[in-house]
Write a protein that holds these residues in place. Structure first.
Motif, PDB file in Angstrom:
ATOM      1  N   PRO A  72       0.787  -1.246   0.000  1.00 35.66           N
ATOM      2  CA  PRO A  72       0.000   0.000   0.000  1.00 35.66           C
ATOM      3  C   PRO A  72       0.810   1.282   0.000  1.00 35.66           C
ATOM      4  O   PRO A  72       0.467   2.228  -0.717  1.00 35.66           O
ATOM      5  N   THR A  89      -4.616   0.014  -1.944  1.00 38.05           N
ATOM      6  CA  THR A  89      -4.044   0.631  -0.749  1.00 38.05           C
ATOM      7  C   THR A  89      -4.949   0.421   0.449  1.00 38.05           C
ATOM      8  O   THR A  89      -6.103   0.023   0.318  1.00 38.05           O
ATOM      9  N   THR A  90      -4.394   0.699   1.613  1.00 33.83           N
ATOM     10  CA  THR A  90      -5.108   0.592   2.872  1.00 33.83           C
ATOM     11  C   THR A  90      -5.275   1.999   3.426  1.00 33.83           C
ATOM     12  O   THR A  90      -4.411   2.865   3.231  1.00 33.83           O
ATOM     13  N   PRO A  93      -2.152   3.786   5.634  1.00 35.37           N
ATOM     14  CA  PRO A  93      -1.054   4.294   4.809  1.00 35.37           C
ATOM     15  C   PRO A  93      -1.501   5.369   3.821  1.00 35.37           C
ATOM     16  O   PRO A  93      -0.735   6.286   3.512  1.00 35.37           O
ATOM     17  N   SER A 153       5.045  -2.295   3.969  1.00 33.12           N
ATOM     18  CA  SER A 153       3.672  -2.781   3.807  1.00 33.12           C
ATOM     19  C   SER A 153       2.815  -2.306   4.972  1.00 33.12           C
ATOM     20  O   SER A 153       3.319  -1.753   5.960  1.00 33.12           O
ATOM     21  N   THR A 154       1.495  -2.517   4.858  1.00 37.13           N
ATOM     22  CA  THR A 154       0.595  -2.132   5.951  1.00 37.13           C
ATOM     23  C   THR A 154       0.994  -2.837   7.237  1.00 37.13           C
ATOM     24  O   THR A 154       1.046  -2.229   8.316  1.00 37.13           O
ATOM     25  N   THR A 157       4.152  -1.397   8.639  1.00 38.80           N
ATOM     26  CA  THR A 157       3.967  -0.035   9.126  1.00 38.80           C
ATOM     27  C   THR A 157       3.308  -0.009  10.499  1.00 38.80           C
ATOM     28  O   THR A 157       3.685   0.780  11.370  1.00 38.80           O
ATOM     29  N   TYR A 158       2.331  -0.876  10.709  1.00 41.31           N
ATOM     30  CA  TYR A 158       1.521  -0.796  11.930  1.00 41.31           C
ATOM     31  C   TYR A 158       1.746  -1.917  12.941  1.00 41.31           C
ATOM     32  O   TYR A 158       1.669  -1.689  14.156  1.00 41.31           O
ATOM     33  N   ASN A 255      -9.430  -1.501   2.814  1.00 43.09           N
ATOM     34  CA  ASN A 255      -8.651  -1.354   1.579  1.00 43.09           C
ATOM     35  C   ASN A 255      -9.526  -0.807   0.465  1.00 43.09           C
ATOM     36  O   ASN A 255     -10.714  -1.153   0.376  1.00 43.09           O
TER      37      ASN A 255
END
Length: 326
Positions: A72, A89-90, A93, A153-154, A157-158, A255
């Protein structure tokens, strides 16, 4: 009567001619091919995105395909710059990229990205080998080697931040979902923290080859995570994986498919129409597409809408205000 009939036939013929000409003119600015940015192989983005690209290409009579990317965050950058016309994408992000907080290009406001249609929710879930003895988040040992998916990536990232919030100390590892699944089987890592639409191909493959545990969040952990991050509670149905004997509690993030805002309006309209009006076909591409339905357009509270997509929604009883359209 004959004169009237002749006039009606002539009028109809003229209408058909004009319509045909309009369609031809509408396609005059369409590219000869398109590519959609997905993510790594073994993940839902790649399966969903490549299937969708093939479906759209076949029905529109143009060449289309998927590109493997970092997911994403990178897709936002590639679509914004026009290196890719479309991407997945999500919302988390996407918001950071729009605000100029992308780790790939700090300070660049990626505002030339427009929403097309809702896809599905990405659950955040933890998978381990059954013989690890890990049955809860609290069981994850200090220094555990955790695979968080492709860099940027998502999940990457989280999920590390979530684990830190829950008091887990770990060594961070990155790679494609397929590679991380193999590393888990080989004992090279201890945990895979997945963030992908369900069923995740890599998890489905893992449970065929090994005995695994899919770890859920307890109520206290859910409260901490949903308070701190842009996620919501999500239930993974027991029917998703043969490993699950009961529903599993996770968290999720929505998403959306996106387009470069400069893509032709009529092309994006047709792509949106084919997707939103044929859910059975989308589900045959990936089961996660059960939620790829028009009603979920309201889940986008981040990206502006592409004019072509907004036109389809507004024509079909779903309201997207002019202020929400790029």
């Amino acid at each position: 009567m004959n004169n009237k009939l002749s006039l009606m036939i002539a009028a109809a013929s003229l209408s058909i001619t004009l319509t045909t000409s309009a369609v031809a003119a509408d396609r005059s600015d369409w590219p000869e091919s398109f590519t959609v940015g997905t993510a790594s192989q073994g993940g839902t983005y790649f399966a969903y995105g490549s299937g969708w690209a093939n479906y759209i290409a076949e029905n529109l009579g143009i060449s289309g395909g998927a590109e493997i990317t970092g997911g994403p965050v990178q897709n936002m950058a590639l679509v914004h710059t026009g290196d890719l016309s479309f991407g997945l994408t999500t919302m988390g992000p996407a918001r950071e990229s729009l605000e100029g907080k992308s780790p790939l290009a700090p300070g660049m406001q990626m505002d030339n990205v427009c929403a097309m249609f809702p896809m599905y929710q990405t659950p955040f879930s933890v998978t381990v080998l059954a013989d690890s003895g890990i049955t809860s988040i609290a069981d994850i040992p200090d220094g555990a080697r955790i695979g968080f998916g492709p860099a940027g990536s998502t999940s990457d990232t989280y999920f590390p931040k979530m684990m830190e919030t829950l008091g887990v100390n770990f060594e961070r590892r990155n790679g494609s979902w397929s590679d991380l699944g193999g590393q888990l089987q080989d004992g090279l890592i201890d945990v895979v923290a997945f963030a992908a639409g369900i069923p995740i191909p890599a998890v489905s493959q893992l449970e065929v080859q090994s005995e695994i545990n899919i770890i859920e969040f307890n109520q206290d952990e859910l409260a901490q995570i949903t308070e701190s991050y842009p996620v919501a509670p999500f239930t993974i149905p027991a029917s998703t994986y043969k490993t699950l004997e009961a529903d599993s509690q996770a968290v999720s993030m929505w998403n959306f498919a996106m387009a470069n805002c400069d893509m032709p309006e009529d092309m994006v309209y047709e792509m949106t129409r084919l997707t939103m009006e044929n859910n059975d076909k989308m589900v045959s591409i990936h089961k996660a597409a059960r939620t790829t339905i028009p009603e979920n357009y309201v889940k986008n509270n981040v990206l502006p809408w592409h004019p072509g997509a907004a036109r389809w929604f507004n024509e079909n009883g779903f309201t997207i205000e002019a202020s929400q359209i790029k």
